[in-house]
Design a protein around this motif. Sequence first.
Motif, PDB file in Angstrom:
ATOM      1  N   LEU A  36       0.799  -1.175  -0.197  1.00 40.61           N
ATOM      2  CA  LEU A  36       0.102   0.091  -0.051  1.00 40.61           C
ATOM      3  C   LEU A  36       0.934   1.444   0.021  1.00 40.61           C
ATOM      4  CD1 LEU A  36      -2.632   1.556  -0.014  1.00 40.61           C
ATOM      5  CD2 LEU A  36      -2.677   1.061   2.756  1.00 40.61           C
ATOM      6  N   LYS A  37       1.897   1.433   0.880  1.00 36.09           N
ATOM      7  CA  LYS A  37       2.803   2.532   0.871  1.00 36.09           C
ATOM      8  C   LYS A  37       3.507   2.370  -0.342  1.00 36.09           C
ATOM      9  CE  LYS A  37       5.699   2.402   4.281  1.00 36.09           C
ATOM     10  NZ  LYS A  37       6.456   2.036   5.492  1.00 36.09           N
ATOM     11  N   ASP A  38       3.916   1.460  -1.086  1.00 34.78           N
ATOM     12  CA  ASP A  38       4.787   1.534  -2.321  1.00 34.78           C
ATOM     13  C   ASP A  38       3.779   2.012  -3.521  1.00 34.78           C
ATOM     14  OD1 ASP A  38       6.857   0.445  -1.036  1.00 34.78           O
ATOM     15  OD2 ASP A  38       6.683  -1.313  -2.064  1.00 34.78           O
ATOM     16  N   ASP A  39       2.555   1.681  -3.295  1.00 37.41           N
ATOM     17  CA  ASP A  39       1.399   2.173  -4.307  1.00 37.41           C
ATOM     18  C   ASP A  39       1.189   3.597  -4.144  1.00 37.41           C
ATOM     19  OD1 ASP A  39      -0.585   1.841  -6.329  1.00 37.41           O
ATOM     20  OD2 ASP A  39      -2.129   2.295  -4.992  1.00 37.41           O
ATOM     21  N   LEU A  40       0.935   4.329  -2.892  1.00 36.15           N
ATOM     22  CA  LEU A  40       0.826   5.616  -2.834  1.00 36.15           C
ATOM     23  C   LEU A  40       2.446   6.353  -3.124  1.00 36.15           C
ATOM     24  CD1 LEU A  40      -0.556   5.465   0.805  1.00 36.15           C
ATOM     25  CD2 LEU A  40      -1.651   5.949  -1.426  1.00 36.15           C
ATOM     26  N   ASP A  41       3.528   5.790  -2.796  1.00 38.33           N
ATOM     27  CA  ASP A  41       4.631   6.449  -3.257  1.00 38.33           C
ATOM     28  C   ASP A  41       4.974   6.537  -4.704  1.00 38.33           C
ATOM     29  OD1 ASP A  41       5.327   7.019  -0.704  1.00 38.33           O
ATOM     30  OD2 ASP A  41       6.589   5.049  -0.505  1.00 38.33           O
ATOM     31  N   ALA A  42       4.346   5.485  -5.554  1.00 36.45           N
ATOM     32  CA  ALA A  42       4.440   5.395  -7.005  1.00 36.45           C
ATOM     33  C   ALA A  42       3.925   6.737  -7.528  1.00 36.45           C
ATOM     34  CB  ALA A  42       3.597   4.152  -7.623  1.00 36.45           C
ATOM     35  N   ASP A  43       2.816   7.364  -7.372  1.00 36.25           N
ATOM     36  CA  ASP A  43       2.307   8.641  -7.546  1.00 36.25           C
ATOM     37  C   ASP A  43       2.031   9.558  -6.438  1.00 36.25           C
ATOM     38  OD1 ASP A  43       1.155  10.913  -8.868  1.00 36.25           O
ATOM     39  OD2 ASP A  43      -0.515   9.563  -9.377  1.00 36.25           O
ATOM     40  N   CYS A  44       2.983  10.346  -5.943  1.00 34.62           N
ATOM     41  CA  CYS A  44       2.784  11.183  -4.622  1.00 34.62           C
ATOM     42  C   CYS A  44       2.473  12.549  -5.135  1.00 34.62           C
ATOM     43  CB  CYS A  44       4.233  11.306  -3.979  1.00 34.62           C
ATOM     44  SG  CYS A  44       4.012  10.405  -2.160  1.00 34.62           S
ATOM     45  N   SER A  45       1.741  13.082  -6.416  1.00 31.91           N
ATOM     46  CA  SER A  45       1.383  14.133  -6.566  1.00 31.91           C
ATOM     47  C   SER A  45       0.359  14.798  -5.512  1.00 31.91           C
ATOM     48  CB  SER A  45       0.966  14.165  -8.092  1.00 31.91           C
ATOM     49  OG  SER A  45      -0.108  13.290  -8.255  1.00 31.91           O
ATOM     50  N   ILE A  46      -0.386  13.962  -4.936  1.00 26.93           N
ATOM     51  CA  ILE A  46      -1.397  14.317  -4.119  1.00 26.93           C
ATOM     52  C   ILE A  46      -1.098  13.732  -2.636  1.00 26.93           C
ATOM     53  CG2 ILE A  46      -3.795  14.217  -3.416  1.00 26.93           C
ATOM     54  CD1 ILE A  46      -4.395  13.979  -6.500  1.00 26.93           C
ATOM     55  N   LYS A  47      -0.699  14.646  -1.812  1.00 25.98           N
ATOM     56  CA  LYS A  47      -0.481  14.165  -0.376  1.00 25.98           C
ATOM     57  C   LYS A  47      -1.700  13.271   0.187  1.00 25.98           C
ATOM     58  CE  LYS A  47      -0.004  15.852   4.318  1.00 25.98           C
ATOM     59  NZ  LYS A  47       0.437  17.151   5.088  1.00 25.98           N
ATOM     60  N   THR A  48      -1.171  12.029   0.524  1.00 25.98           N
ATOM     61  CA  THR A  48      -2.300  10.871   0.887  1.00 25.98           C
ATOM     62  C   THR A  48      -1.548  10.345   2.298  1.00 25.98           C
ATOM     63  OG1 THR A  48      -2.730  10.691  -1.570  1.00 25.98           O
ATOM     64  CG2 THR A  48      -3.487   8.986   0.040  1.00 25.98           C
ATOM     65  N   SER A  49      -2.636  10.036   3.192  1.00 23.55           N
ATOM     66  CA  SER A  49      -1.982   9.690   4.230  1.00 23.55           C
ATOM     67  C   SER A  49      -2.751   8.183   4.661  1.00 23.55           C
ATOM     68  CB  SER A  49      -2.360  10.250   5.486  1.00 23.55           C
ATOM     69  OG  SER A  49      -1.586  11.652   5.336  1.00 23.55           O
ATOM     70  N   ILE A  50      -2.121   7.581   5.633  1.00 20.67           N
ATOM     71  CA  ILE A  50      -2.536   6.108   6.224  1.00 20.67           C
ATOM     72  C   ILE A  50      -2.897   6.479   7.626  1.00 20.67           C
ATOM     73  CG2 ILE A  50      -2.363   3.652   6.586  1.00 20.67           C
ATOM     74  CD1 ILE A  50      -0.447   3.598   3.910  1.00 20.67           C
ATOM     75  N   PHE A  51      -4.031   6.178   8.041  1.00 20.75           N
ATOM     76  CA  PHE A  51      -4.255   6.450   9.465  1.00 20.75           C
ATOM     77  C   PHE A  51      -4.592   5.115  10.200  1.00 20.75           C
ATOM     78  CE2 PHE A  51      -5.664  10.227   7.278  1.00 20.75           C
ATOM     79  CZ  PHE A  51      -5.322  11.369   8.362  1.00 20.75           C
ATOM     80  N   GLN A  52      -4.478   5.010  11.470  1.00 24.21           N
ATOM     81  CA  GLN A  52      -4.510   3.889  12.456  1.00 24.21           C
ATOM     82  C   GLN A  52      -5.664   4.494  13.410  1.00 24.21           C
ATOM     83  OE1 GLN A  52      -1.610   1.589  14.015  1.00 24.21           O
ATOM     84  NE2 GLN A  52      -2.312   1.767  16.145  1.00 24.21           N
ATOM     85  N   VAL A  53      -6.740   3.824  13.677  1.00 23.15           N
ATOM     86  CA  VAL A  53      -7.802   4.113  14.567  1.00 23.15           C
ATOM     87  C   VAL A  53      -8.314   2.776  15.089  1.00 23.15           C
ATOM     88  CG1 VAL A  53      -9.575   4.064  12.936  1.00 23.15           C
ATOM     89  CG2 VAL A  53      -9.615   5.391  14.797  1.00 23.15           C
ATOM     90  N   VAL A  54      -8.994   3.015  16.301  1.00 21.71           N
ATOM     91  CA  VAL A  54      -9.877   2.110  16.894  1.00 21.71           C
ATOM     92  C   VAL A  54     -11.026   2.271  16.377  1.00 21.71           C
ATOM     93  CG1 VAL A  54     -10.620   1.036  19.173  1.00 21.71           C
ATOM     94  CG2 VAL A  54      -8.421   2.011  18.859  1.00 21.71           C
ATOM     95  N   TYR A  55     -11.894   1.574  15.625  1.00 18.64           N
ATOM     96  CA  TYR A  55     -13.310   1.608  15.313  1.00 18.64           C
ATOM     97  C   TYR A  55     -14.048   0.451  15.570  1.00 18.64           C
ATOM     98  CZ  TYR A  55     -16.913   2.203  11.453  1.00 18.64           C
ATOM     99  OH  TYR A  55     -18.110   2.539  11.168  1.00 18.64           O
ATOM    100  N   ASN A  56     -14.870   0.530  16.320  1.00 19.36           N
ATOM    101  CA  ASN A  56     -15.978  -0.207  17.185  1.00 19.36           C
ATOM    102  C   ASN A  56     -15.147  -1.461  17.756  1.00 19.36           C
ATOM    103  OD1 ASN A  56     -18.132   0.677  15.934  1.00 19.36           O
ATOM    104  ND2 ASN A  56     -18.347  -0.503  13.984  1.00 19.36           N
ATOM    105  N   GLY A  57     -14.243  -0.946  18.435  1.00 23.13           N
ATOM    106  CA  GLY A  57     -13.258  -1.746  19.281  1.00 23.13           C
ATOM    107  C   GLY A  57     -12.093  -2.416  18.646  1.00 23.13           C
TER     108      GLY A  57
END
Length: 113
Positions: A36-57
């Motif tokens: 997923l990181k490699d895919d984002l890095d392949a076209d970094c023309s738009i700032k994109t982030s991966i988030f970690q969160v607790v969702y429904n426990g």
Amino acid sequence: MKRLFLLTAFLSFCSCSNDDSPDCSSVSNQVWFQGLKDDLDADCSIKTSIFQVVYNGQIVYYVLITDPRVNFSPRLDMLDCRGNIIVELTNDQSIEYLNGDGRDDEVIYTCSE
């Protein structure tokens, strides 16, 4: 829009795993996460982030365009530690989630130029 389609296709592809018991405490070492990181890095023309969160426990991850130059309607897919999509939020649900109070979402990776 093409970028979002490619990202969704990539996430769907990566959600298949033969590993039934990955170490969820080190998601950054998972093959799907690195892909997923490699895919984002392949076209970094738009700032994109991966988030970690607790969702429904449960600890989950989602990708969001965080570039202030881009105005779009988000549609979040929540991924478990194996990279499987466990919740697909609609646009309205995504907006409601992102505007909600009390969220403690952590940026764990950002791709930017």
